[in-house]
Design a protein around this motif. Structure first.
Motif, mmCIF file in Angstrom:
data_model
loop_
_atom_site.group_PDB
_atom_site.id
_atom_site.type_symbol
_atom_site.label_atom_id
_atom_site.label_comp_id
_atom_site.label_asym_id
_atom_site.label_seq_id
_atom_site.Cartn_x
_atom_site.Cartn_y
_atom_site.Cartn_z
ATOM 1 N N PRO A 1 1.458 10.372 -0.709
ATOM 2 C CA PRO A 1 0.605 10.209 0.470
ATOM 3 C C PRO A 1 0.082 11.509 1.064
ATOM 4 O O PRO A 1 -1.044 11.556 1.559
ATOM 5 C CB PRO A 1 1.524 9.475 1.460
ATOM 6 C CG PRO A 1 2.461 8.714 0.596
ATOM 7 C CD PRO A 1 2.707 9.593 -0.601
ATOM 8 N N SER B 1 -0.563 4.587 -1.669
ATOM 9 C CA SER B 1 -1.270 5.824 -1.997
ATOM 10 C C SER B 1 -2.782 5.598 -1.990
ATOM 11 O O SER B 1 -3.257 4.464 -2.090
ATOM 12 C CB SER B 1 -0.821 6.307 -3.385
ATOM 13 O OG SER B 1 -1.668 7.298 -3.915
ATOM 14 N N HIS B 2 -3.529 6.696 -1.919
ATOM 15 C CA HIS B 2 -4.988 6.608 -2.006
ATOM 16 C C HIS B 2 -5.444 6.091 -3.367
ATOM 17 O O HIS B 2 -6.574 5.592 -3.486
ATOM 18 C CB HIS B 2 -5.612 7.987 -1.775
ATOM 19 C CG HIS B 2 -5.605 8.427 -0.344
ATOM 20 N ND1 HIS B 2 -6.234 7.735 0.657
ATOM 21 C CD2 HIS B 2 -5.020 9.503 0.249
ATOM 22 C CE1 HIS B 2 -6.061 8.361 1.813
ATOM 23 N NE2 HIS B 2 -5.330 9.433 1.596
ATOM 24 N N GLY C 1 -2.565 0.015 5.936
ATOM 25 C CA GLY C 1 -2.583 1.436 5.620
ATOM 26 C C GLY C 1 -1.233 1.829 5.059
ATOM 27 O O GLY C 1 -0.402 0.974 4.731
ATOM 28 N N ASP D 1 -7.019 8.813 7.884
ATOM 29 C CA ASP D 1 -7.687 8.415 6.648
ATOM 30 C C ASP D 1 -6.981 7.254 5.972
ATOM 31 O O ASP D 1 -7.527 6.614 5.098
ATOM 32 C CB ASP D 1 -7.744 9.594 5.669
ATOM 33 C CG ASP D 1 -8.716 10.660 6.137
ATOM 34 O OD1 ASP D 1 -9.552 10.336 6.999
ATOM 35 O OD2 ASP D 1 -8.625 11.799 5.646
ATOM 36 N N HIS D 2 -5.733 7.015 6.336
ATOM 37 C CA HIS D 2 -4.962 5.956 5.684
ATOM 38 C C HIS D 2 -5.179 4.605 6.350
ATOM 39 O O HIS D 2 -4.958 3.569 5.744
ATOM 40 C CB HIS D 2 -3.459 6.260 5.754
ATOM 41 C CG HIS D 2 -3.079 7.545 5.080
ATOM 42 N ND1 HIS D 2 -1.784 8.012 5.103
ATOM 43 C CD2 HIS D 2 -3.794 8.440 4.360
ATOM 44 C CE1 HIS D 2 -1.729 9.151 4.436
ATOM 45 N NE2 HIS D 2 -2.934 9.434 3.984
ATOM 46 N N THR E 1 -2.885 16.424 -2.071
ATOM 47 C CA THR E 1 -4.336 16.520 -2.259
ATOM 48 C C THR E 1 -4.696 16.526 -3.735
ATOM 49 O O THR E 1 -5.872 16.382 -4.071
ATOM 50 C CB THR E 1 -4.880 17.799 -1.602
ATOM 51 O OG1 THR E 1 -4.209 18.948 -2.147
ATOM 52 C CG2 THR E 1 -4.662 17.760 -0.092
ATOM 53 N N HIS F 1 0.846 -1.204 0.000
ATOM 54 C CA HIS F 1 0.000 0.000 0.000
ATOM 55 C C HIS F 1 0.874 1.244 0.000
ATOM 56 O O HIS F 1 1.731 1.410 0.865
ATOM 57 C CB HIS F 1 -0.904 -0.020 1.238
ATOM 58 C CG HIS F 1 -2.202 0.680 1.065
ATOM 59 N ND1 HIS F 1 -2.532 1.430 -0.055
ATOM 60 C CD2 HIS F 1 -3.285 0.774 1.899
ATOM 61 C CE1 HIS F 1 -3.756 1.926 0.089
ATOM 62 N NE2 HIS F 1 -4.226 1.542 1.269
#
Length: 282
Positions: A198, A83-84, A157, A270-271, A201, A81
């Motif tokens: 990470p 990144s979003h 995460g 959030d992660h 935005t 994992h």
């Protein structure tokens, strides 16, 4: 099956090209035409169809090892994992092999306006971070039993600041694998952290990131499925899975990994994803 076979041939033929080379545009378009459009749910399918051309436009793809994804039947895909954007990349990778992936994700996302509908309609699995995770664990086991491909991020995460190598993992996927007998496909990815770092935005559009994904053969776990599944077996299975992911990532990065997984760093809320706690083991 003929459609899926054609899709997989087109996708896997990219493996013959030199590592690091991007998938040709015609091949991505062919995959787009042929990938599964059933068994997705309306909003999950809608999100896929919208995001696929966006991902084609903003990044280059280098997807390899797809033959390791089973053509049918339940399987667990274990991925590092970064990144979003990771789930979007893994959806594209798995669809290119003719399979529709299901993800474990934070329960809080089910209430979000944009992402909630695809998660609810796509038979994904909510993980309640405030509880033991047993419900998510059972749902994942049931999904594998139905023949689904379930994607799991064993690290739970990703950190705001790291060297990108896999960190210490949790044992939920090991328990799933040992209980179900399903194959665990180790998958490494690299480049999503360049497209959307990470702490960012907004995505980095120039220079275009190359999204590299590489799957390896299933992790050998049969010897650990004999007898009672204890903590030692779970940790050994977890170590094998993460070792294989790290090996695949070393190929993508072209460098040697550190000696041991880095310890868990402080994660942005959030992660984080909850660890799937199995029933008590010895």
């Amino acid at each position: 099956m003929a459609r899926q076979d054609r899709l997989r041939r087109i996708s896997q033929s990219h493996d013959r090209r030199r590592s690091g080379r991007a998938i040709r545009l015609w091949r991505k378009l062919a995959i787009w035409v042929l990938y599964p459009r059933t068994d997705r749910g309306f909003w999950y399918g809608f999100a896929i169809d919208v995001l696929w051309p966006v991902l084609m436009a903003v990044a280059r793809w280098d997807f390899r090892g797809g033959r390791q994804i089973p053509t049918s039947g339940g399987a667990l895909v274990a991925v590092n994992h970064l990144s979003h954007v990771d789930p979007i990349v893994l959806v594209a990778y798995t669809l290119a092999q003719g399979r529709v992936p299901r993800f474990l994700a934070m329960k809080e996302l089910w209430g979000k306006t944009v992402v909630g509908a695809p998660l609810r309609g796509g038979r994904h699995i909510p993980v309640d971070r405030g509880k033991s995770g047993i419900e998510a664990y059972r749902a994942a086991v049931e999904a594998v039993g139905r023949g689904e491909v379930v994607v799991v991020y064993p690290e739970g995460g990703f950190a705001d600041h790291s060297d990108g190598w896999p960190r210490a993992a949790r044992t939920g996927i090991a328990r799933m694998a040992l209980e179900t007998g399903a194959p665990v496909i180790p998958v490494a990815q690299w480049g999503s952290n360049m497209l959307l770092p990470p702490t960012a935005t907004r995505p980095t559009l120039f220079p275009r990131a190359t999204l590299q994904v590489l799957a390896g053969p299933p992790v050998a776990l049969d010897d650990l499925r004999e007898g009672r599944i204890g903590r030692k077996a779970l940790q050994e299975a977890t170590d094998r899975i993460m070792g294989r992911i790290t090996e695949q990532l070393a190929v993508l990065r072209g460098e040697d990994p550190p000696e041991r997984p880095a310890p868990h760093e402080t994660e942005h809320p959030d992660h984080a994803a909850a660890e799937l706690q199995p029933p008590a083991v010895s």
